[in-house]
Design a protein around this motif. Structure first.
Motif, PDB file in Angstrom:
ATOM      1  N   LEU B 154       3.984  -5.968   9.875  1.00 50.41           N
ATOM      2  CA  LEU B 154       3.994  -7.510   9.695  1.00 50.41           C
ATOM      3  C   LEU B 154       3.173  -7.845   8.297  1.00 50.41           C
ATOM      4  N   SER B 155       3.788  -8.720   7.790  1.00 55.21           N
ATOM      5  CA  SER B 155       3.354  -9.198   6.243  1.00 55.21           C
ATOM      6  C   SER B 155       1.784  -9.460   6.519  1.00 55.21           C
ATOM      7  N   GLY B 184       8.126  -2.319   8.027  1.00 57.03           N
ATOM      8  CA  GLY B 184       9.163  -3.684   8.206  1.00 57.03           C
ATOM      9  C   GLY B 184       9.415  -4.447   6.915  1.00 57.03           C
ATOM     10  N   VAL B 185       8.070  -5.066   6.406  1.00 56.31           N
ATOM     11  CA  VAL B 185       8.338  -5.920   5.388  1.00 56.31           C
ATOM     12  C   VAL B 185       7.813  -5.388   4.010  1.00 56.31           C
ATOM     13  N   VAL B 186       7.452  -4.008   4.201  1.00 57.51           N
ATOM     14  CA  VAL B 186       6.907  -3.454   2.878  1.00 57.51           C
ATOM     15  C   VAL B 186       8.103  -2.993   1.882  1.00 57.51           C
ATOM     16  N   THR B 187       8.041  -3.546   0.641  1.00 58.93           N
ATOM     17  CA  THR B 187       9.229  -3.389  -0.438  1.00 58.93           C
ATOM     18  C   THR B 187       8.292  -2.191  -1.489  1.00 58.93           C
ATOM     19  N   LYS B 201      11.469   3.838   1.795  1.00 54.86           N
ATOM     20  CA  LYS B 201      12.289   2.844   2.408  1.00 54.86           C
ATOM     21  C   LYS B 201      12.638   2.831   3.733  1.00 54.86           C
ATOM     22  N   ASP B 202      12.807   4.216   3.880  1.00 54.39           N
ATOM     23  CA  ASP B 202      13.303   4.603   5.401  1.00 54.39           C
ATOM     24  C   ASP B 202      12.902   5.989   5.679  1.00 54.39           C
TER      25      ASP B 202
END
Lengths: 457, 215
Positions: B154-155, B184-187, B201-202
């Motif tokens: 979650l952000s 999830g939202v992590v970049t 990323k994965d």
């Protein structure tokens, strides 16, 4: 029908089990047995399932899964047992039609059949993806300007410049702002009564329920109650159900899954789990609709062919078994706005889900739904255009076109090599909130391509 | 079929008959070299599992079962290595403390990364979900970790990743640990903002990043 407190009683007194045992042994072992017993198989080529006998078997397999495995309640580590006749009764009692929204913007929702000529309803919006405080109203207004049937909100990233932390008072407050700003977006375009789907900015029931207030969400808006994957619930889920049922709110039950490649395995097991999750949600939460939010662990989105086949099969299972449920699909894409690939991903999914009987399609949102402000109302326009054109299409026609589209993007989706496209401010005029000329030109070009493929667009 | 091949296949099938411990004992009784058992029996099997997971021939439950079987087998092998005073068994890529951050209950992505790190040769200590910042640091100290890996879906829970780095700074331990983030939202952009050392990323990227960070 058993009420929520009856199911909570089962959550307190059911069979005790460790979560890992449920995830790694009970669920996957039963799924393997059911895949063999009911001869569920996917040829790894089709995008849209063709075999309605298999769809009926998926229904039977899901019925057996829920009635034998149940739903795992995380907080008490116990199984909520659900009887077969409770499931059948809940499915028969599920609404085949309903209204949402108010006044002139009230919309009649309906259960669609396989290859139904009526279009699915479009809940345009950002599907809970991260949205900035600065652009929130502009972005939602750009969706509200399009011919959508409802507006889906997003997860607001800050409030008064402050970061939002889970469980904080600010989180609760931003949920109220989410509802307020969605309302304002609709007011700005003269659609005050259009139904809103939320709340997305909160991590717990307290903050999500805070979206219900005078000026915020109304009972005729769609209130999301997200179960946990796979086949799980907890106190937060039950508190949301209690809150919404007591206010007479429309509930959109959702299971954040299934996750292809995860605990349910491949597309066959995931199709059974998806149908089982729908059954469990209709029994426990008595929703108006159930929305699926599938994701492939390997692609990170829902547009690859395994996931589209699986999600289409989940709907076909109920329709082939003769149950008129209203089902909804969250649509995500790997590519970003203003790219040809995004149009292809939306088209393949929309054609598949329209033919397989979904009543609602949400979004759509690109960039795997994780990048802030990488969406605009134009994507909803694309979705509206395609869904209208695909209504009435046969499963075989849908499969043929979806396979052609999928062939162009599948590799890039699986390799996570999709183009990022443009942000909201790059593909939408900030003042008029209309799509850029470049985006409109791109869509006209894609429409011609889709028309050549056989879509009446 | 040789004993080593049987061990390899038992790891691949996730030890469904629950006989891996017995098999290892048999192999040792046959005077097979423990290093051979580890490298050409167990690791060979787990590598196949990793490849099959990546090519989507098998899925998360099977991979977790295989990883669990591997750990059971290593428990049986451990005394032999200790007796040999050979560090081979500990020829780990590194030690990772991993968990989902405070107020976040999501675990599928974290579980996959945890299992993939495990089968890729890392010593992994999975703390679970909803882990406070102090707990990450305490456990990293206790387990002698090189890497602290943080997951958030979650952000609204991403800010709790920053708290872990803040605790490391407060205790003067920041330079001792490499901090990886994902979920999830992590970049990459968010990872940079947080001040993390690496971003996965994965699951495949996470393993690669962990290896790169240690090298």
């Amino acid at each position: 029908m058993s009420g929520i407190l009856e199911f909570y009683d089962r959550a307190l007194n059911g069979e005790r089990m460790e979560g890992k045992t449920f995830d790694i042994e009970v669920l996957p072992d039963k799924l393997q047995e059911l895949i063999q017993k009911y001869e569920i198989s996917y040829n790894r080529e089709d995008v849209v399932p063709q075999d309605l006998d298999m769809a009926k078997r998926v229904f039977e397999a899901a019925l057996e899964l829920v009635s034998e495995v149940g739903v795992y309640f995380i907080d008490t580590k116990r199984i909520i047992k659900i009887e077969r006749d409770e499931i059948i009764r809940a499915l028969k009692d599920a609404p085949a039609s309903h209204t949402m929204g108010t006044g002139a913007d009230e919309v009649e929702c309906y259960a669609r059949g396989i290859e139904d000529k009526r279009r699915p309803l479009i809940i345009g919006g950002v599907n809970g993806a991260p949205i900035s405080e600065e652009n929130c109203i502009k972005i939602l207004t750009s969706y509200a300007k399009e011919p959508i049937d409802g507006l889906h909100t997003g997860t607001i990233q800050s409030l008064f410049g402050k970061e939002i932390r889970a469980k904080s008072p600010l989180e609760l407050l931003v949920c109220k702002y989410e509802a307020l700003w969605a309302r304002e977006s609709l007011l700005r375009v003269g659609k005050p009564g259009l139904s809103i789907l939320g709340i997305m900015s909160g991590s717990d029931s307290e903050s999500q329920n805070a979206g219900d207030f005078d000026g915020g969400l109304r009972p005729s808006d769609m209130h999301l109650v997200v179960f946990l994957n796979e086949l799980k619930a907890d106190h937060e889920v039950f508190k949301k159900i209690v809150h919404n049922q007591h206010l007479g709110n429309i509930i959109d039950a959702c299971m954040g899954g299934p996750t292809i490649g995860g605990y349910s395995g491949g597309p066959e097991g995931s199709a059974i789990t998806a149908a089982a999750e729908i059954m469990a949600a209709f029994v426990i939460a008595r929703p108006m609709t159930f929305s699926m939010y599938p994701v492939n662990l390997h692609s990170g989105v829902s547009s690859d062919k395994w996931t589209v086949w699986m999600s289409s099969m989940a709907s076909l299972a109920f329709k082939a078994a003769g149950f008129d449920l209203m089902l909804a699909m969250y649509q995500g894409a790997a590519a970003g706005p203003c790219t040809e690939m995004l149009c292809d991903e939306i088209a393949a999914q929309t054609i598949a889900h329209t033919a397989s009987g979904y009543s609602f399609i949400y979004g759509p949102v690109g960039c795997s739904m994780i990048k802030t402000d990488t969406f605009s109302g134009m994507e909803a326009r694309i979705l509206c255009d395609i869904s209208r054109a695909a209504a009435g299409m046969s499963l075989s026609e849908a499969n043929e076109i979806a396979m052609q589209l999928n062939a162009d993007y599948e590799k890039d989706v699986m390799a996570k090599n999709a183009p990022e496209g443009k942000s909201f401010l790059e593909c939408c005029d900030e003042k008029t909130l209309t799509p850029s000329k470049e985006y409109l030109t791109l869509w006209e070009k894609k429409k011609k391509q889709l028309s050549k493929m056989g879509l009446n667009i | 079929m040789s004993t080593l091949e049987t061990i390899t296949n038992t790891i691949i099938d996730g030890d469904r008959n629950k006989k891996i411990a017995e098999l290892i004992k048999e192999a040792l009784a046959q005077d097979l070299d423990p290093i051979d058992i580890l490298e050409n029996g167990l690791r060979k099997g787990i590598e196949v599992v990793g490849q099959k997971f990546e090519s989507m021939e098998l899925f998360l439950p099977e991979m977790v079962r295989s990883a669990d079987a591997m750990m059971k087998a290593i428990d049986v092998l451990r005394p032999s290595f200790e007796a040999m005073k050979d560090g081979s068994l500990m020829k780990k890529e590194g030690t990772v403390v991993i968990g989902t951050v405070h107020h976040d209950l999501h675990d599928i992505g974290k579980n996959i990364v945890s299992t993939f790190l495990d089968i890729s040769g890392f010593e992994v200590h999975d703390l679970g979900i909803d882990i406070p910042a102090e707990e990450f640091v305490d456990q990293a100290e206790k387990k002698g970790a090189n890497i602290i890996a943080l997951s958030a879906l979650l952000s609204t829970t991403v800010p709790y990743m920053k708290d872990v780095i803040a605790v490391l700074n407060q205790r003067g331990l920041r330079s001792k640990y490499l901090v990886m983030v994902g979920g999830g939202v992590v970049t990459q952009e968010l990872a940079d903002q947080i001040g993390a050392d690496g971003y996965g990323k994965d699951f495949t990227a996470a393993v690669q990043v962990a290896k790169e960070l240690l090298n």
